[in-house]
Design an enzyme around this catalytic site. Structure first.
Site, short mmCIF file in Angstrom:
data_model
loop_
_atom_site.label_atom_id
_atom_site.label_comp_id
_atom_site.label_asym_id
_atom_site.label_seq_id
_atom_site.Cartn_x
_atom_site.Cartn_y
_atom_site.Cartn_z
N HIS A 56 86.92 -59.81 40.40
CA HIS A 56 88.26 -59.32 41.47
C HIS A 56 89.09 -59.43 40.37
O HIS A 56 89.13 -58.74 39.99
CB HIS A 56 88.57 -60.17 42.23
CG HIS A 56 87.39 -60.75 43.57
ND1 HIS A 56 87.42 -62.14 44.74
CD2 HIS A 56 85.72 -60.57 43.34
CE1 HIS A 56 86.32 -61.79 45.37
NE2 HIS A 56 85.67 -61.09 44.45
N GLU A 58 91.79 -59.46 40.81
CA GLU A 58 93.20 -60.68 40.52
C GLU A 58 92.48 -61.02 39.54
O GLU A 58 93.16 -61.17 38.02
CB GLU A 58 93.42 -61.52 41.90
CG GLU A 58 93.39 -60.35 43.11
CD GLU A 58 93.18 -59.82 43.78
OE1 GLU A 58 91.65 -59.70 43.23
OE2 GLU A 58 93.39 -59.87 45.10
N CYS A 86 91.57 -63.64 47.77
CA CYS A 86 90.48 -64.55 48.37
C CYS A 86 90.67 -66.23 47.69
O CYS A 86 91.53 -66.44 46.96
CB CYS A 86 89.43 -63.70 48.04
SG CYS A 86 88.65 -64.50 46.66
N CYS A 89 89.96 -66.61 44.11
CA CYS A 89 92.06 -66.38 43.29
C CYS A 89 92.34 -66.31 43.51
O CYS A 89 93.61 -66.45 42.47
CB CYS A 89 92.20 -64.20 43.63
SG CYS A 89 90.28 -63.13 43.54
N1 LIG Z 1 92.01 -60.01 47.01
C1 LIG Z 1 90.32 -59.34 46.76
N2 LIG Z 1 89.83 -59.85 47.71
C2 LIG Z 1 88.56 -58.95 47.40
N3 LIG Z 1 87.35 -59.49 48.24
C3 LIG Z 1 86.03 -58.49 47.67
N4 LIG Z 1 86.49 -58.47 45.87
C4 LIG Z 1 87.98 -58.42 45.84
C5 LIG Z 1 88.84 -58.27 45.11
O1 LIG Z 1 88.56 -57.84 43.80
N5 LIG Z 1 90.15 -58.75 45.43
#
Ligand SMILES: Nc1nc2[nH]cnc2c(=O)[nH]1
Length: 159
Positions: A56, A58, A86, A89
């Site tokens: 992701h 972050e 999420c 993250c």
């Molecule tokens: N904040 C965030 N939510 C996600 N949901 C799926 N991928 C991501 C991502 O890279 N960042």
């Protein structure tokens, strides 16, 4: 919530990174980490590029900043996420001891575009985990949602 001009400037840079990612076939998420008035990293989601469901935006930003500085903690830093981090993250942000989260679109917005999000907000996670991290949402959210729409219109596949 109101955001300072500096917050908006940094969020715009995160949105630019997100847009670059979309241009390269990646999913519509960007993140930027700032500390002591310095941008440490601005990047985008690499899940498809790296065949890594944890890549992701972050997580990529934290890995890059910590690797570059040879540290595991970013105490006084702020992370700007085009979409609300999420739970994975948020937890990575906790482990990195980042001080503040500023996000644009919400987890619910990402879910509306088909992402398999756990429907747990950062404020809920903060409360549940008694986390000291500051959470501020809605910064340039309309622009983040616009990028979701553009990604969707060019055939983007959620996961
Ligand atoms: N904040 C965030 N939510 C996600 N949901 C799926 N991928 C991501 C991502 O890279 N960042």
């Amino acid at each position: 919530m109101t955001f300072s001009p500096r917050d908006c400037e940094l969020m715009q840079q995160a949105l630019d990174a997100c847009e670059q990612g979309i241009h390269h076939g990646q999913s519509p998420f960007g993140a930027l980490i700032e500390r002591d008035d310095q941008v440490l990293v601005a990047t985008h989601n690499h899940v498809r590029a790296q065949s890594d469901p944890t890549a992701h935006a972050e997580v990529c930003a934290i890995r890059h900043a910590c690797g570059h500085l040879n540290t595991i903690h970013l105490e006084s830093a702020t992370i700007y996420s085009t979409t609300e981090p999420c739970p994975m993250c948020f937890t990575a942000i906790h482990w990195a001891r980042i001080r503040r989260i500023v996000f644009g679109a919400s987890i619910a917005d990402a879910a509306r575009f088909g992402f398999n999000e756990l429907p747990v907000s950062d404020s809920q996670l903060k409360q549940l985990g008694q986390s000291p991290v500051m959470v501020e949402g809605g910064c340039l959210a309309d622009r983040a949602i616009d990028l979701f729409q553009r990604w969707h219109d060019r055939g983007g596949q959620p996961y």
